[in-house]
Design an enzyme around this catalytic site. Structure first.
Site, PDB file in Angstrom:
ATOM      1  N   ASN A  78       1.007  -1.307   0.036  1.00  0.00           N
ATOM      2  CA  ASN A  78      -0.018  -0.066   0.079  1.00  0.00           C
ATOM      3  C   ASN A  78       0.807   1.191  -0.061  1.00  0.00           C
ATOM      4  O   ASN A  78       1.360   1.487   1.046  1.00  0.00           O
ATOM      5  CB  ASN A  78      -0.837  -0.099   1.214  1.00  0.00           C
ATOM      6  CG  ASN A  78      -1.786   1.232   1.478  1.00  0.00           C
ATOM      7  OD1 ASN A  78      -1.861   2.016   0.326  1.00  0.00           O
ATOM      8  ND2 ASN A  78      -2.505   1.306   2.556  1.00  0.00           N
ATOM      9  N   TRP A  79       0.990   1.854  -1.127  1.00  0.00           N
ATOM     10  CA  TRP A  79       1.744   2.927  -1.272  1.00  0.00           C
ATOM     11  C   TRP A  79       1.288   4.285  -0.629  1.00  0.00           C
ATOM     12  O   TRP A  79       2.242   5.046  -0.422  1.00  0.00           O
ATOM     13  CB  TRP A  79       1.969   3.408  -2.896  1.00  0.00           C
ATOM     14  CG  TRP A  79       2.710   2.440  -3.706  1.00  0.00           C
ATOM     15  CD1 TRP A  79       3.091   1.047  -3.095  1.00  0.00           C
ATOM     16  CD2 TRP A  79       3.198   2.466  -4.839  1.00  0.00           C
ATOM     17  NE1 TRP A  79       4.013   0.466  -4.013  1.00  0.00           N
ATOM     18  CE2 TRP A  79       3.989   1.167  -5.135  1.00  0.00           C
ATOM     19  CE3 TRP A  79       2.996   3.513  -6.044  1.00  0.00           C
ATOM     20  CZ2 TRP A  79       4.433   0.972  -6.530  1.00  0.00           C
ATOM     21  CZ3 TRP A  79       3.361   3.052  -7.184  1.00  0.00           C
ATOM     22  CH2 TRP A  79       4.185   2.146  -7.462  1.00  0.00           C
ATOM     23  N   LYS A  80      -0.035   4.326   0.040  1.00  0.00           N
ATOM     24  CA  LYS A  80      -0.525   5.515   0.584  1.00  0.00           C
ATOM     25  C   LYS A  80      -0.188   6.715  -0.329  1.00  0.00           C
ATOM     26  O   LYS A  80      -0.306   6.692  -1.486  1.00  0.00           O
ATOM     27  CB  LYS A  80      -0.015   5.544   2.151  1.00  0.00           C
ATOM     28  CG  LYS A  80       0.060   4.418   2.659  1.00  0.00           C
ATOM     29  CD  LYS A  80       0.069   4.319   4.383  1.00  0.00           C
ATOM     30  CE  LYS A  80      -0.153   2.993   4.890  1.00  0.00           C
ATOM     31  NZ  LYS A  80      -0.208   3.279   6.344  1.00  0.00           N
ATOM     32  N   HIS A 125      -9.449   1.305   5.607  1.00  0.00           N
ATOM     33  CA  HIS A 125      -8.199   1.682   5.994  1.00  0.00           C
ATOM     34  C   HIS A 125      -8.227   2.608   7.250  1.00  0.00           C
ATOM     35  O   HIS A 125      -9.114   3.406   7.260  1.00  0.00           O
ATOM     36  CB  HIS A 125      -7.400   2.032   4.967  1.00  0.00           C
ATOM     37  CG  HIS A 125      -5.891   2.021   5.426  1.00  0.00           C
ATOM     38  ND1 HIS A 125      -5.349   2.836   6.508  1.00  0.00           N
ATOM     39  CD2 HIS A 125      -4.710   1.030   5.205  1.00  0.00           C
ATOM     40  CE1 HIS A 125      -4.036   2.693   6.862  1.00  0.00           C
ATOM     41  NE2 HIS A 125      -3.561   1.530   6.101  1.00  0.00           N
ATOM     42  N   GLU A 183      -6.648   4.783   8.078  1.00  0.00           N
ATOM     43  CA  GLU A 183      -6.435   6.371   7.719  1.00  0.00           C
ATOM     44  C   GLU A 183      -7.694   6.715   7.089  1.00  0.00           C
ATOM     45  O   GLU A 183      -7.846   8.044   7.315  1.00  0.00           O
ATOM     46  CB  GLU A 183      -5.160   6.364   6.790  1.00  0.00           C
ATOM     47  CG  GLU A 183      -3.792   6.024   7.760  1.00  0.00           C
ATOM     48  CD  GLU A 183      -2.745   5.553   6.772  1.00  0.00           C
ATOM     49  OE1 GLU A 183      -2.729   5.462   5.837  1.00  0.00           O
ATOM     50  OE2 GLU A 183      -1.960   4.980   7.575  1.00  0.00           O
ATOM     51  N   GLU A 237      -5.073  -4.839  10.933  1.00  0.00           N
ATOM     52  CA  GLU A 237      -3.903  -3.739  11.165  1.00  0.00           C
ATOM     53  C   GLU A 237      -4.373  -2.894  12.215  1.00  0.00           C
ATOM     54  O   GLU A 237      -5.228  -2.235  12.131  1.00  0.00           O
ATOM     55  CB  GLU A 237      -4.110  -2.895   9.845  1.00  0.00           C
ATOM     56  CG  GLU A 237      -3.764  -3.455   8.498  1.00  0.00           C
ATOM     57  CD  GLU A 237      -3.172  -2.304   7.357  1.00  0.00           C
ATOM     58  OE1 GLU A 237      -2.232  -2.530   6.856  1.00  0.00           O
ATOM     59  OE2 GLU A 237      -3.876  -1.439   7.205  1.00  0.00           O
ATOM     60  N   GLY A 274       2.844   2.463  10.860  1.00  0.00           N
ATOM     61  CA  GLY A 274       3.787   3.617  10.488  1.00  0.00           C
ATOM     62  C   GLY A 274       4.987   3.625  11.399  1.00  0.00           C
ATOM     63  O   GLY A 274       5.472   4.716  11.645  1.00  0.00           O
ATOM     64  N   SER A 312       3.715  -2.046  10.503  1.00  0.00           N
ATOM     65  CA  SER A 312       5.385  -1.884  10.554  1.00  0.00           C
ATOM     66  C   SER A 312       5.916  -3.386  10.080  1.00  0.00           C
ATOM     67  O   SER A 312       6.619  -3.811  10.868  1.00  0.00           O
ATOM     68  CB  SER A 312       5.575  -1.494  12.124  1.00  0.00           C
ATOM     69  OG  SER A 312       5.330  -0.056  12.144  1.00  0.00           O
ATOM     70  N   GLY A 344       3.033  -0.992   4.358  1.00  0.00           N
ATOM     71  CA  GLY A 344       2.874   0.473   3.992  1.00  0.00           C
ATOM     72  C   GLY A 344       4.212   1.034   3.698  1.00  0.00           C
ATOM     73  O   GLY A 344       4.837   0.741   2.530  1.00  0.00           O
TER      74      GLY A 344
END
Ligand code: 13P
Length: 247
Positions: free
Chosen positions: A6-8, A91, A93, A161, A167, A209, A230
């Site tokens: 997931n490149w975010k 997600h 976020e 997650e 992160g 992570s 991520g």
């Protein structure tokens, strides 16, 4: 094993996106694991043009809307036609940006209606002593599984997650032992929705992570089906090392 990157919003220019995709494809040819990259919408179109590849594509979100007068929306049918195979829904976020369980359930349905595979993210924000976080997880799962058609439930991939692990660095990820317990718990919650041992066959990923330094321990010690990665997926060298660590 399924490895999803997931490149975010880490990757900026089209040039960087192309280079990262190319490096990931090279790494993917050397592993038996299935590799998926999930770029931003801005990069998805031209990366999809590249044709058949060792790497599949996913989208980071999908609209509730179907085709029509909906400015700014990217529909599931547009994604299917690129073609994109996977869609991340729920997600943390996006939940933090206001997405509710009910909305996430609807987005999951939109994806399934178009034959896309939803990657449903669930996870608690923090761990409390009296295990209320398990209740959070149950509610997130049940909101979706009780809404989608029974025939479609087995198509959903679950990504566990925990927000507290996202992160950071490998040290802060979940332990393999705790991950085993969470996977068992998720399968238990899903059992009424997927009878005849269906819950045991759901693909469950872990995210939070995951890095080259911990991915092998997490994989070996937990019977997880794969990873949703991520920050470590947005750097060509790091993601290639992570993929290699699993081969
Ligand atoms: P990190 O790997 O950066 O912790 O992110 C995990 C994640 O949110 C993947 O969707």
């Amino acid at each position: 094993m399924l490895i999803v990157g997931n490149w975010k919003a880490y990757v900026d220019s089209p040039q960087e996106a192309k280079q990262l995709a190319a490096a990931t494809k090279r790494a993917a040819t050397k592993t038996r694991a299935k590799v998926v990259i999930v770029p931003s919408f801005a990069h998805l179109g031209f990366l999809a043009k590249a044709g058949r590849s060792s790497v599949s594509l996913g989208a980071q979100d999908v609209s509730l809307a179907t085709l029509g007068a909906h400015t700014g929306e990217v529909t599931a049918s547009m994604l299917r036609r690129l073609p994109v195979s996977y869609v991340i829904v729920g997600h943390s976020e996006r939940r933090a940006a206001g997405e509710t369980d009910a909305l996430i359930a609807e987005k999951t349905k939109r994806a399934l209606e178009q034959g896309l595979t939803p990657i449903l993210c669930v996870g608690e924000t923090a761990r409390d002593g009296d295990a209320r976080y398990l209740q959070t997880l149950r509610m997130q799962l049940e909101a979706v599984y009780s809404t989608v058609l029974p025939k479609d439930r087995a198509k959903i991939i679950v990504a566990y997650e925990p927000v507290w692990a996202i992160g950071k660095t490998a040290r802060d990820a979940i332990s393999a032992n705790d991950l085993i317990e969470m996977i068992l718990y998720i399968r238990k919650v899903l059992t009424p929705y997927l009878p005849q041992k269906g819950a045991g066959k759901v693909t469950i990923l872990y995210g939070g992570s995951v890095e080259p330094g911990n991915v092998r321990d997490l994989a070996g010690g937990s019977r997880v089906d794969g990873f949703l990665v991520g920050h470590a997926s947005a750097d060509a060298k790091t993601f290639s090392a992570l993929i290699q660590a699993l081969s």
